[in-house]
Write a protein that holds these residues in place. Structure first.
Motif, PDB file in Angstrom:
ATOM      1  N   ARG A 113      26.616  33.503  18.107  1.00 33.32           N
ATOM      2  CA  ARG A 113      27.836  34.095  17.534  1.00 33.32           C
ATOM      3  C   ARG A 113      28.136  33.497  16.158  1.00 33.32           C
ATOM      4  NH1 ARG A 113      30.591  37.095  21.325  1.00 33.32           N
ATOM      5  NH2 ARG A 113      30.090  36.660  23.525  1.00 33.32           N
ATOM      6  N   ARG A 114      27.961  32.200  16.014  1.00 32.79           N
ATOM      7  CA  ARG A 114      28.201  31.562  14.713  1.00 32.79           C
ATOM      8  C   ARG A 114      27.246  32.113  13.661  1.00 32.79           C
ATOM      9  NH1 ARG A 114      27.467  25.067  13.444  1.00 32.79           N
ATOM     10  NH2 ARG A 114      27.433  25.252  11.159  1.00 32.79           N
ATOM     11  N   LEU A 115      25.975  32.266  14.029  1.00 29.65           N
ATOM     12  CA  LEU A 115      24.995  32.783  13.087  1.00 29.65           C
ATOM     13  C   LEU A 115      25.323  34.229  12.698  1.00 29.65           C
ATOM     14  CD1 LEU A 115      22.387  32.542  11.487  1.00 29.65           C
ATOM     15  CD2 LEU A 115      21.141  33.232  13.560  1.00 29.65           C
ATOM     16  N   ILE A 116      25.678  35.049  13.674  1.00 27.34           N
ATOM     17  CA  ILE A 116      26.045  36.441  13.382  1.00 27.34           C
ATOM     18  C   ILE A 116      27.222  36.486  12.420  1.00 27.34           C
ATOM     19  CG2 ILE A 116      27.033  38.534  14.399  1.00 27.34           C
ATOM     20  CD1 ILE A 116      25.312  37.957  16.889  1.00 27.34           C
ATOM     21  N   ASP A 117      28.227  35.645  12.650  1.00 29.01           N
ATOM     22  CA  ASP A 117      29.389  35.613  11.767  1.00 29.01           C
ATOM     23  C   ASP A 117      28.997  35.210  10.344  1.00 29.01           C
ATOM     24  OD1 ASP A 117      31.074  36.405  13.808  1.00 29.01           O
ATOM     25  OD2 ASP A 117      31.752  34.366  14.282  1.00 29.01           O
ATOM     26  N   GLU A 118      28.103  34.228  10.234  1.00 29.40           N
ATOM     27  CA  GLU A 118      27.658  33.787   8.906  1.00 29.40           C
ATOM     28  C   GLU A 118      26.893  34.905   8.196  1.00 29.40           C
ATOM     29  OE1 GLU A 118      28.238  31.057   7.280  1.00 29.40           O
ATOM     30  OE2 GLU A 118      29.001  29.646   8.772  1.00 29.40           O
ATOM     31  N   LEU A 119      26.027  35.597   8.919  1.00 32.58           N
ATOM     32  CA  LEU A 119      25.262  36.691   8.322  1.00 32.58           C
ATOM     33  C   LEU A 119      26.179  37.833   7.902  1.00 32.58           C
ATOM     34  CD1 LEU A 119      22.196  36.783  10.760  1.00 32.58           C
ATOM     35  CD2 LEU A 119      22.214  35.924   8.403  1.00 32.58           C
ATOM     36  N   ALA A 120      27.168  38.128   8.744  1.00 30.46           N
ATOM     37  CA  ALA A 120      28.087  39.229   8.440  1.00 30.46           C
ATOM     38  C   ALA A 120      28.909  38.934   7.188  1.00 30.46           C
ATOM     39  CB  ALA A 120      29.002  39.489   9.634  1.00 30.46           C
ATOM     40  N   ARG A 121      29.234  37.661   6.964  1.00 35.05           N
ATOM     41  CA  ARG A 121      30.026  37.313   5.784  1.00 35.05           C
ATOM     42  C   ARG A 121      29.238  37.504   4.486  1.00 35.05           C
ATOM     43  NH1 ARG A 121      32.981  33.598   9.154  1.00 35.05           N
ATOM     44  NH2 ARG A 121      31.302  32.067   9.128  1.00 35.05           N
ATOM     45  N   LEU A 122      27.923  37.317   4.546  1.00 35.65           N
ATOM     46  CA  LEU A 122      27.148  37.404   3.311  1.00 35.65           C
ATOM     47  C   LEU A 122      26.586  38.798   3.052  1.00 35.65           C
ATOM     48  CD1 LEU A 122      23.757  37.380   3.832  1.00 35.65           C
ATOM     49  CD2 LEU A 122      24.319  35.090   4.640  1.00 35.65           C
ATOM     50  N   ALA A 123      26.570  39.687   4.059  1.00 38.83           N
ATOM     51  CA  ALA A 123      25.947  40.999   3.919  1.00 38.83           C
ATOM     52  C   ALA A 123      27.006  42.095   3.967  1.00 38.83           C
ATOM     53  CB  ALA A 123      24.916  41.220   5.024  1.00 38.83           C
ATOM     54  N   PRO A 124      27.404  42.662   2.836  1.00 37.62           N
ATOM     55  CA  PRO A 124      28.474  43.659   2.837  1.00 37.62           C
ATOM     56  C   PRO A 124      28.140  44.934   3.600  1.00 37.62           C
ATOM     57  CG  PRO A 124      27.427  43.514   0.671  1.00 37.62           C
ATOM     58  CD  PRO A 124      26.924  42.369   1.471  1.00 37.62           C
ATOM     59  N   ASP A 125      26.857  45.256   3.749  1.00 35.65           N
ATOM     60  CA  ASP A 125      26.477  46.481   4.455  1.00 35.65           C
ATOM     61  C   ASP A 125      26.079  46.236   5.904  1.00 35.65           C
ATOM     62  OD1 ASP A 125      27.015  48.125   2.261  1.00 35.65           O
ATOM     63  OD2 ASP A 125      25.052  47.737   1.391  1.00 35.65           O
ATOM     64  N   GLY A 126      26.389  45.051   6.403  1.00 39.30           N
ATOM     65  CA  GLY A 126      26.285  44.818   7.831  1.00 39.30           C
ATOM     66  C   GLY A 126      25.034  44.101   8.298  1.00 39.30           C
ATOM     67  N   VAL A 127      25.103  43.691   9.579  1.00 36.67           N
ATOM     68  CA  VAL A 127      23.995  43.037  10.279  1.00 36.67           C
ATOM     69  C   VAL A 127      23.552  43.983  11.380  1.00 36.67           C
ATOM     70  CG1 VAL A 127      23.256  41.015  11.593  1.00 36.67           C
ATOM     71  CG2 VAL A 127      24.996  40.772   9.793  1.00 36.67           C
ATOM     72  N   TRP A 128      22.275  44.341  11.382  1.00 36.85           N
ATOM     73  CA  TRP A 128      21.717  45.313  12.325  1.00 36.85           C
ATOM     74  C   TRP A 128      20.567  44.660  13.059  1.00 36.85           C
ATOM     75  CZ3 TRP A 128      24.091  50.182  12.244  1.00 36.85           C
ATOM     76  CH2 TRP A 128      24.963  50.394  11.172  1.00 36.85           C
ATOM     77  N   SER A 129      20.423  44.959  14.356  1.00 36.83           N
ATOM     78  CA  SER A 129      19.438  44.212  15.139  1.00 36.83           C
ATOM     79  C   SER A 129      18.859  45.033  16.279  1.00 36.83           C
ATOM     80  CB  SER A 129      20.101  42.946  15.714  1.00 36.83           C
ATOM     81  OG  SER A 129      19.182  42.184  16.467  1.00 36.83           O
ATOM     82  N   VAL A 130      17.612  44.712  16.611  1.00 42.26           N
ATOM     83  CA  VAL A 130      17.029  45.066  17.904  1.00 42.26           C
ATOM     84  C   VAL A 130      16.945  43.777  18.714  1.00 42.26           C
ATOM     85  CG1 VAL A 130      15.707  47.035  17.030  1.00 42.26           C
ATOM     86  CG2 VAL A 130      14.682  44.749  17.015  1.00 42.26           C
ATOM     87  N   LEU A 143      27.079  40.580  23.642  1.00 43.61           N
ATOM     88  CA  LEU A 143      27.617  40.433  22.289  1.00 43.61           C
ATOM     89  C   LEU A 143      28.333  41.685  21.795  1.00 43.61           C
ATOM     90  CD1 LEU A 143      24.636  38.503  20.661  1.00 43.61           C
ATOM     91  CD2 LEU A 143      26.882  37.586  21.257  1.00 43.61           C
ATOM     92  N   ALA A 144      28.649  42.587  22.707  1.00 43.93           N
ATOM     93  CA  ALA A 144      29.424  43.776  22.316  1.00 43.93           C
ATOM     94  C   ALA A 144      30.738  43.339  21.689  1.00 43.93           C
ATOM     95  CB  ALA A 144      29.680  44.653  23.533  1.00 43.93           C
ATOM     96  N   GLY A 145      31.096  43.954  20.586  1.00 37.05           N
ATOM     97  CA  GLY A 145      32.314  43.582  19.884  1.00 37.05           C
ATOM     98  C   GLY A 145      32.110  42.575  18.776  1.00 37.05           C
ATOM     99  N   SER A 146      30.913  41.987  18.681  1.00 36.03           N
ATOM    100  CA  SER A 146      30.616  41.079  17.583  1.00 36.03           C
ATOM    101  C   SER A 146      30.215  41.885  16.356  1.00 36.03           C
ATOM    102  CB  SER A 146      29.489  40.118  17.979  1.00 36.03           C
ATOM    103  OG  SER A 146      28.251  40.802  18.012  1.00 36.03           O
ATOM    104  N   PRO A 147      30.118  41.254  15.184  1.00 36.36           N
ATOM    105  CA  PRO A 147      29.789  42.020  13.971  1.00 36.36           C
ATOM    106  C   PRO A 147      28.404  42.653  13.967  1.00 36.36           C
ATOM    107  CG  PRO A 147      30.810  39.926  13.399  1.00 36.36           C
ATOM    108  CD  PRO A 147      30.523  39.874  14.867  1.00 36.36           C
ATOM    109  N   VAL A 148      27.485  42.178  14.819  1.00 35.75           N
ATOM    110  CA  VAL A 148      26.142  42.757  14.812  1.00 35.75           C
ATOM    111  C   VAL A 148      26.175  44.160  15.407  1.00 35.75           C
ATOM    112  CG1 VAL A 148      25.431  41.876  17.085  1.00 35.75           C
ATOM    113  CG2 VAL A 148      23.704  42.315  15.337  1.00 35.75           C
ATOM    114  N   ARG A 149      25.400  45.065  14.807  1.00 31.10           N
ATOM    115  CA  ARG A 149      25.296  46.440  15.298  1.00 31.10           C
ATOM    116  C   ARG A 149      23.893  46.660  15.832  1.00 31.10           C
ATOM    117  NH1 ARG A 149      28.457  48.951  10.116  1.00 31.10           N
ATOM    118  NH2 ARG A 149      28.199  46.846   9.334  1.00 31.10           N
ATOM    119  N   TRP A 150      23.818  47.128  17.064  1.00 34.68           N
ATOM    120  CA  TRP A 150      22.546  47.192  17.773  1.00 34.68           C
ATOM    121  C   TRP A 150      21.856  48.528  17.532  1.00 34.68           C
ATOM    122  CZ3 TRP A 150      21.050  42.630  19.377  1.00 34.68           C
ATOM    123  CH2 TRP A 150      22.025  41.661  19.647  1.00 34.68           C
ATOM    124  N   LEU A 151      20.528  48.457  17.402  1.00 32.99           N
ATOM    125  CA  LEU A 151      19.742  49.627  17.026  1.00 32.99           C
ATOM    126  C   LEU A 151      18.767  50.087  18.105  1.00 32.99           C
ATOM    127  CD1 LEU A 151      18.801  48.600  13.365  1.00 32.99           C
ATOM    128  CD2 LEU A 151      20.238  50.543  14.017  1.00 32.99           C
TER     129      LEU A 151
END
Length: 204
Positions: A113-130, A143-151
């Motif tokens: 969760r900490r890493l996702i938050d750090e990535l989301a702060r630096l990437a204006p167009d989002g964090v996307w993941s498989v 991790l539903a509800g976290s800034p990462v968007r699942w693909l």
């Protein structure tokens, strides 16, 4: 890094353990290994991508994968995040294996969760993941509800820089190298001028 290129990508991933002095860089063919004191290392690769009709000069995508987080915040993550900030990544794609323990990812969750938050702060167009084979499908639900968007098994058209361009992301839900998601053959045609990125944990 060549900022004047139409599009480029930064790739960072965790390698097998090898101790090295801080900031030591070794070149092996096309790969540049940046070794840090400790039991992990990561490599930084810059790649140019030319897309016909692409009208977002200098757009930068960071691809990060296989960090295999455990029960602590790995010291190597801080310099990795510094690299991504310095390279001004605008969109982050994660290739899976956020965690190491296949049976119980709960001890690693605070650090994921900490890493996702750090990535989301630096990437204006989002964090996307498989997800990867270590994550399993349950990590996405956890991790539903976290800034990462699942693909996994999904296609997303992401408008970037205020609609100046479109990055089309397709995530393949592949957890074994012998399986190929049939949905990849059912994707619609790529929008004109869009950059299509297909993401899977097992690219081979």
């Amino acid at each position: 890094a060549e900022r004047q290129d139409p599009a480029s990508a930064i790739s960072a991933g965790r390698g097998t353990g090898e101790r090295g002095s801080p900031d030591r860089v070794s070149i092996n063919g096309p790969w540049a290994w940046l070794q840090r004191a400790g039991d992990v290392r990561f490599r930084v690769v810059n790649a140019r991508v030319r897309v016909p009709g692409w009208r977002v000069p200098g757009y930068r995508i960071a691809f990060v994968t296989d960090l295999h987080l455990r029960r602590r915040w790995e010291p190597v993550l801080d310099p990795m995040l510094d690299v991504l900030r310095r390279e001004r990544a605008e969109l982050v794609v994660f290739g899976g294996d956020w965690v190491e323990d296949k049976k119980d990812h709960r001890p690693a969750l605070p650090f994921v969760r900490r890493l996702i938050d750090e990535l989301a702060r630096l990437a204006p167009d989002g964090v996307w993941s498989v997800t990867g084979n270590h994550d399993g499908p349950s990590l996405g639900r956890t991790l539903a509800g976290s800034p990462v968007r699942w693909l996994m098994g999904r296609r997303e058209a992401v408008a970037v820089r205020g609609g100046a361009g479109v990055v089309e992301l397709i995530g393949l839900a592949v957890h074994k190298a012998s399986r190929v998601d049939p949905g990849v053959w059912q994707q619609p045609g790529k929008p004109p001028g869009a950059l299509r990125v297909v993401v899977t944990h097992f690219p081979h």
